[in-house]
Design a protein around this motif. Structure first.
Motif, PDB file in Angstrom:
ATOM      1  N   CYS A 119       0.859  -1.454  -0.097  1.00 13.67           N
ATOM      2  CA  CYS A 119      -0.141   0.226  -0.178  1.00 13.67           C
ATOM      3  C   CYS A 119       0.712   1.458   0.057  1.00 13.67           C
ATOM      4  N   LYS A 222      -6.645  -5.300  13.173  1.00  8.95           N
ATOM      5  CA  LYS A 222      -6.878  -4.727  14.732  1.00  8.95           C
ATOM      6  C   LYS A 222      -4.978  -4.144  14.412  1.00  8.95           C
ATOM      7  N   ASN A 259      -8.959   3.825   5.265  1.00 10.23           N
ATOM      8  CA  ASN A 259      -9.947   3.241   6.121  1.00 10.23           C
ATOM      9  C   ASN A 259     -10.395   4.111   6.841  1.00 10.23           C
TER      10      ASN A 259
HETATM   11  N1  ACO Z   1     -18.535  -8.322   8.164  1.00  7.41           N
HETATM   12  C1  ACO Z   1     -19.514  -8.144   9.171  1.00  7.41           C
HETATM   13  N2  ACO Z   1     -18.670  -8.534   9.946  1.00  7.41           N
HETATM   14  C2  ACO Z   1     -17.654  -9.106  10.712  1.00  7.41           C
HETATM   15  C3  ACO Z   1     -16.533  -8.819   9.782  1.00  7.41           C
HETATM   16  C4  ACO Z   1     -17.692  -8.432   8.104  1.00  7.41           C
HETATM   17  N3  ACO Z   1     -17.051  -8.794   6.854  1.00  7.41           N
HETATM   18  N4  ACO Z   1     -15.291  -8.845   9.469  1.00  7.41           N
HETATM   19  C5  ACO Z   1     -14.972  -8.847  10.628  1.00  7.41           C
HETATM   20  N5  ACO Z   1     -16.695  -9.993  11.174  1.00  7.41           N
HETATM   21  C6  ACO Z   1     -16.728  -9.322  13.127  1.00  7.41           C
HETATM   22  C7  ACO Z   1     -15.554 -10.485  13.216  1.00  7.41           C
HETATM   23  O1  ACO Z   1     -16.143 -11.501  12.991  1.00  7.41           O
HETATM   24  C8  ACO Z   1     -16.189 -10.307  14.482  1.00  7.41           C
HETATM   25  O2  ACO Z   1     -16.974 -10.762  15.169  1.00  7.41           O
HETATM   26  P1  ACO Z   1     -16.968 -11.173  16.662  1.00  7.41           P
HETATM   27  O3  ACO Z   1     -17.184 -10.015  17.537  1.00  7.41           O
HETATM   28  O4  ACO Z   1     -18.623 -11.284  16.672  1.00  7.41           O
HETATM   29  O5  ACO Z   1     -16.232 -12.363  16.846  1.00  7.41           O
HETATM   30  C9  ACO Z   1     -16.572  -8.109  14.245  1.00  7.41           C
HETATM   31  O6  ACO Z   1     -16.966  -8.818  13.340  1.00  7.41           O
HETATM   32  C10 ACO Z   1     -15.027  -7.282  15.104  1.00  7.41           C
HETATM   33  O7  ACO Z   1     -14.256  -8.207  14.121  1.00  7.41           O
HETATM   34  P2  ACO Z   1     -12.390  -7.045  14.191  1.00  7.41           P
HETATM   35  O8  ACO Z   1     -11.193  -7.697  13.556  1.00  7.41           O
HETATM   36  O9  ACO Z   1     -12.364  -7.341  15.991  1.00  7.41           O
HETATM   37  O10 ACO Z   1     -12.993  -5.506  13.749  1.00  7.41           O
HETATM   38  P3  ACO Z   1     -12.144  -4.614  13.754  1.00  7.41           P
HETATM   39  O11 ACO Z   1     -13.080  -3.631  14.368  1.00  7.41           O
HETATM   40  O12 ACO Z   1     -11.306  -4.846  13.944  1.00  7.41           O
HETATM   41  O13 ACO Z   1     -12.518  -3.610  12.334  1.00  7.41           O
HETATM   42  C11 ACO Z   1     -11.252  -3.667  10.315  1.00  7.41           C
HETATM   43  C12 ACO Z   1     -12.118  -4.707  11.286  1.00  7.41           C
HETATM   44  C13 ACO Z   1     -11.919  -2.788   9.637  1.00  7.41           C
HETATM   45  C14 ACO Z   1      -9.996  -5.052   9.208  1.00  7.41           C
HETATM   46  C15 ACO Z   1      -9.961  -3.072  11.114  1.00  7.41           C
HETATM   47  O14 ACO Z   1      -9.642  -3.969  12.008  1.00  7.41           O
HETATM   48  C16 ACO Z   1      -8.641  -2.426  10.814  1.00  7.41           C
HETATM   49  O15 ACO Z   1      -9.593  -1.410   9.671  1.00  7.41           O
HETATM   50  N6  ACO Z   1      -7.842  -2.841  10.780  1.00  7.41           N
HETATM   51  C17 ACO Z   1      -6.643  -1.858  10.171  1.00  7.41           C
HETATM   52  C18 ACO Z   1      -7.046  -3.015   8.289  1.00  7.41           C
HETATM   53  C19 ACO Z   1      -6.144  -1.512   6.994  1.00  7.41           C
HETATM   54  O16 ACO Z   1      -6.027  -0.518   7.227  1.00  7.41           O
HETATM   55  N7  ACO Z   1      -4.782  -1.602   6.618  1.00  7.41           N
HETATM   56  C20 ACO Z   1      -3.767  -0.740   5.761  1.00  7.41           C
HETATM   57  C21 ACO Z   1      -2.942  -1.415   5.165  1.00  7.41           C
HETATM   58  S1  ACO Z   1      -3.918  -2.091   4.217  1.00  7.41           S
HETATM   59  C22 ACO Z   1      -2.515  -3.353   2.912  1.00  7.41           C
HETATM   60  O17 ACO Z   1      -0.926  -2.592   3.517  1.00  7.41           O
HETATM   61  C23 ACO Z   1      -2.562  -4.177   1.771  1.00  7.41           C
END
Ligand code: ACO
Length: 329
Positions: A119, A222, A259
């Motif tokens: 990225c 996370k 994000n």
């Molecule tokens: N739809 C519905 N529910 C979902 C989904 C989905 N697509 N994905 C996960 N969930 C559920 C999980 O199963 C979990 O359920 P549970 O509580 O019953 O176990 C719940 O949602 C929370 O999941 P988390 O993984 O804890 O969600 P979080 O709030 O951390 O958000 C996210 C996830 C959006 C990926 C976040 O962690 C994030 O933005 N991380 C950074 C990603 C990023 O910016 N990367 C940049 C670099 S990318 C690159 O370099 C290629």
């Protein structure tokens, strides 16, 4: 900052973006994957993404964006002597996408190569092109970020597949000696960092030398989130320090579009007001190396970014890699 007038600056002449034909909204995605529009929007800000068709390979998207950038720059392919494509999703392991773009545009002069920093790729590519142009070895560069991440995600893994999209963006940079009596235009400074100890937090599960397949994206969301804001702050502050500028001097902050929450948290931490932040992640999801040039193309196209503006681009991604570049438009 005391500008160095003895070497040319890499001046932005034009920018262009290109998205695949098929747009998939969150609601449409929710019919195929166990997710919801509400979850995706709340966690990421994303409302839709574009998915490349079989004929829309990374080089095809890159070439389309390059043509738009050349037109905006009022330059022809024969003016280009350097093509750098930032991508993690090449059409083939080799040859490089950059050489395919070169051939598609009829460019035969100079060098063309790919650069892989996930990225952060576009920031790394701008910094690399800038060093070529400032050294005098090359004169006019096409710098492209192009990806087909939809080919790399596991469509069974809802934690990653909803986050990514396909697209390409291109920038024409030309070496220009700056007049003594004017404020310098172009890339003013760039700061690149990498730390391979974070490999497992964001990687693909395959590759030619390990599994002989491309693998799928794996992300510990996370953990990535936790590191992202600090890394962004590190390189943006480095750019401010190197140029004697600060948040108040910026006209536009154009972050990697991964994000909305990371973008907002980074801007808040840096003291950059929301009205100076260009956010397009809602329009096309995370297109990895393509996201910054797509955001720049959007903001130039609608008249927000204009000549003379001070623009900060920054990104972090797999590796980890992270970087910034401060550009006087
Ligand atoms: N739809 C519905 N529910 C979902 C989904 C989905 N697509 N994905 C996960 N969930 C559920 C999980 O199963 C979990 O359920 P549970 O509580 O019953 O176990 C719940 O949602 C929370 O999941 P988390 O993984 O804890 O969600 P979080 O709030 O951390 O958000 C996210 C996830 C959006 C990926 C976040 O962690 C994030 O933005 N991380 C950074 C990603 C990023 O910016 N990367 C940049 C670099 S990318 C690159 O370099 C290629």
């Amino acid at each position: 900052m005391t500008p160095d007038r003895s070497t040319p600056y890499s001046v932005v002449l034009g920018i262009g973006g290109h998205l695949p034909a098929e747009c998939v909204t969150n609601a449409e995605l929710a019919t195929r994957v166990d997710t919801s529009d509400e979850w995706i929007q709340q966690r990421t800000g994303i409302t839709r993404r574009y998915i490349a068709g079989p004929d829309e390979t990374t080089s095809v998207l890159a070439t389309a964006a390059a043509r738009k950038a050349l037109a905006a720059a009022d330059r022809s392919p024969s003016d280009i002597d350097l093509v750098i494509v930032a991508t993690s999703t090449p059409d083939y392991t080799f040859p490089a996408v950059a050489t395919q773009v070169q051939a598609a545009l009829g460019i035969t002069a100079g060098a063309a190569f790919d650069l892989q920093a996930v990225c952060s790729g576009f920031v790394f590519a701008v910094a690399t092109a800038d060093k070529f142009l400032r050294s005098g070895s090359h004169r006019c560069a096409l710098v492209i970020g192009a990806e087909t991440f939809s080919r790399l995600v596991d469509w069974e893994d809802r934690t990653t597949c909803v986050l990514f999209g396909d697209g390409a963006g291109a920038m024409v940079l030309e070496a220009r000696v700056q007049p003594e009596d004017a404020r310098p235009r172009g890339v003013l400074t760039s700061h690149l960092r990498s730390d391979g100890r974070h490999r497992d937090k964001l990687h693909t599960t395959g590759g030619p030398s390990s599994t002989q397949s491309i693998g799928h994206v794996h992300m510990e969301g996370k953990d990535v989130f936790r590191h992202a804001v600090g890394m962004v702050e590190d390189v943006v502050r480095a750019a401010f320090e190197a140029t004697g500028t600060g948040p108040a001097d910026l006209d536009w902050f154009v972050p990697h579009q991964a994000n909305r929450r990371i973008i907002d948290a980074s801007a808040t931490k840096l003291g950059i007001p929301p009205e100076k932040v260009v956010t397009t992640v809602q329009l096309h999801a995370n297109t990895s190396a393509a996201s910054i040039p797509l955001a720049l193309a959007e903001a130039v196209g609608d008249g927000r970014i204009a000549a003379g503006h001070l623009v900060m681009i920054e990104a972090m991604g797999g590796g980890f890699t992270w970087g910034s570049a401060l550009i006087r438009w």
